[in-house]
Scaffold this motif. Sequence first.
Motif, PDB file in Angstrom:
ATOM      1  N   GLN A  56     -44.741 -17.997  -5.962  1.00 14.43           N
ATOM      2  CA  GLN A  56     -43.777 -18.240  -6.085  1.00 14.43           C
ATOM      3  C   GLN A  56     -42.603 -17.396  -5.820  1.00 14.43           C
ATOM      4  O   GLN A  56     -42.742 -16.074  -6.026  1.00 14.43           O
ATOM      5  CB  GLN A  56     -43.433 -18.654  -7.538  1.00 14.43           C
ATOM      6  CG  GLN A  56     -42.090 -19.331  -8.065  1.00 14.43           C
ATOM      7  CD  GLN A  56     -41.918 -19.744  -9.380  1.00 14.43           C
ATOM      8  OE1 GLN A  56     -42.714 -20.895  -9.886  1.00 14.43           O
ATOM      9  NE2 GLN A  56     -41.259 -19.245 -10.493  1.00 14.43           N
ATOM     10  N   THR A 114     -35.431 -21.317 -12.406  1.00 13.14           N
ATOM     11  CA  THR A 114     -36.623 -20.647 -11.651  1.00 13.14           C
ATOM     12  C   THR A 114     -38.078 -21.164 -12.047  1.00 13.14           C
ATOM     13  O   THR A 114     -39.107 -20.716 -11.887  1.00 13.14           O
ATOM     14  CB  THR A 114     -36.453 -19.180 -11.552  1.00 13.14           C
ATOM     15  OG1 THR A 114     -36.431 -18.800 -13.109  1.00 13.14           O
ATOM     16  CG2 THR A 114     -35.481 -18.813 -10.999  1.00 13.14           C
ATOM     17  N   GLY A 115     -37.956 -22.014 -13.239  1.00 10.70           N
ATOM     18  CA  GLY A 115     -39.125 -22.637 -13.792  1.00 10.70           C
ATOM     19  C   GLY A 115     -39.880 -21.578 -14.755  1.00 10.70           C
ATOM     20  O   GLY A 115     -40.877 -21.482 -15.052  1.00 10.70           O
ATOM     21  N   THR A 116     -39.109 -20.667 -14.965  1.00 10.89           N
ATOM     22  CA  THR A 116     -39.726 -19.473 -16.000  1.00 10.89           C
ATOM     23  C   THR A 116     -39.270 -19.668 -17.593  1.00 10.89           C
ATOM     24  O   THR A 116     -39.888 -18.789 -18.389  1.00 10.89           O
ATOM     25  CB  THR A 116     -39.262 -18.192 -15.408  1.00 10.89           C
ATOM     26  OG1 THR A 116     -37.755 -17.768 -15.324  1.00 10.89           O
ATOM     27  CG2 THR A 116     -39.853 -17.607 -14.095  1.00 10.89           C
ATOM     28  N   ALA A 160     -46.623 -22.370 -14.788  1.00 14.21           N
ATOM     29  CA  ALA A 160     -45.756 -21.331 -14.454  1.00 14.21           C
ATOM     30  C   ALA A 160     -46.377 -20.094 -14.026  1.00 14.21           C
ATOM     31  O   ALA A 160     -46.118 -19.302 -13.037  1.00 14.21           O
ATOM     32  CB  ALA A 160     -44.651 -20.894 -15.589  1.00 14.21           C
ATOM     33  N   ASN A 189     -48.111 -20.596 -10.853  1.00 15.84           N
ATOM     34  CA  ASN A 189     -47.139 -20.512  -9.808  1.00 15.84           C
ATOM     35  C   ASN A 189     -46.888 -19.304  -9.317  1.00 15.84           C
ATOM     36  O   ASN A 189     -46.614 -18.740  -8.196  1.00 15.84           O
ATOM     37  CB  ASN A 189     -45.899 -21.468 -10.147  1.00 15.84           C
ATOM     38  CG  ASN A 189     -46.296 -22.731  -9.925  1.00 15.84           C
ATOM     39  OD1 ASN A 189     -47.249 -23.479  -9.179  1.00 15.84           O
ATOM     40  ND2 ASN A 189     -45.325 -23.777 -10.569  1.00 15.84           N
ATOM     41  N   THR A 207     -40.305 -22.489 -19.581  1.00 20.86           N
ATOM     42  CA  THR A 207     -40.960 -23.855 -19.868  1.00 20.86           C
ATOM     43  C   THR A 207     -42.073 -23.754 -21.007  1.00 20.86           C
ATOM     44  O   THR A 207     -42.649 -22.919 -21.417  1.00 20.86           O
ATOM     45  CB  THR A 207     -41.691 -24.111 -18.511  1.00 20.86           C
ATOM     46  OG1 THR A 207     -42.531 -25.114 -18.580  1.00 20.86           O
ATOM     47  CG2 THR A 207     -42.468 -22.780 -18.270  1.00 20.86           C
TER      48      THR A 207
END
Length: 234
Positions: A161, A143-145, A153, A156, A147
Amino acid sequence: MAKKTTKRTAALDAKIDKTKSYSLQEAITLLPELKSAKFDETVEVALNLNVDPRHADQMIRGSVVLPHGTGKTVRVAVFAKDLKADEARAAGADIVGSDDLIEQIQAGNINFDIVISTPDMMGVLGKVARVLGPKGLMPNPKTGTVTMDVATAVKNAKGGQVNFRVDKKGNIHAGIGKISFDTAHLQENLSTFIKTINRAKPATAKGRYIINAALSLTMSPSVKLNTQELIEMK
């Protein structure tokens, strides 16, 4: 009170043709007529997918940044240290910390909606995984969390998001905006979400991918969507 609710629901139901599968545009155009609450209701999409989440390769999970946001104010917590912590603050994170933030969570202080973490902090986060996990707050690379680019992040998360995850029965639910949004913006948000779900289709998923789909407001009955139209959105 119960009779009033029943009358309200019946009045809203009467505006929907239950035998019809609505096009995306028809459904979004109908939504304002289904508004009955005094607050700005969320527009919600529900999908039933032909996948078996018991198999790891059919567990659909990810995130998408909606072009017009969600209309929701999101509080973001970031687990990071030193320079990365500074980057998170500069990007607009509401809470930034490490061990001190762990202590707050253990004390029951969870006043955030999304958690972002640098990879090196995930070991520390393990201490509160049993608290954050059931609430859907545990950071995840999918979920791109998780990073090193915490600034992106955070932006977003603040900018619209939406994280999604299929449940045990193959269902996915998500809020894609507010009823106060312009209908064109709602349609673009929904299209973006559906295209992301289609791109996430597992190679091992056989047969019709989207079995059922519906659109609704927080307090309204659902409007059945034409699944063929959704399947063809790439």
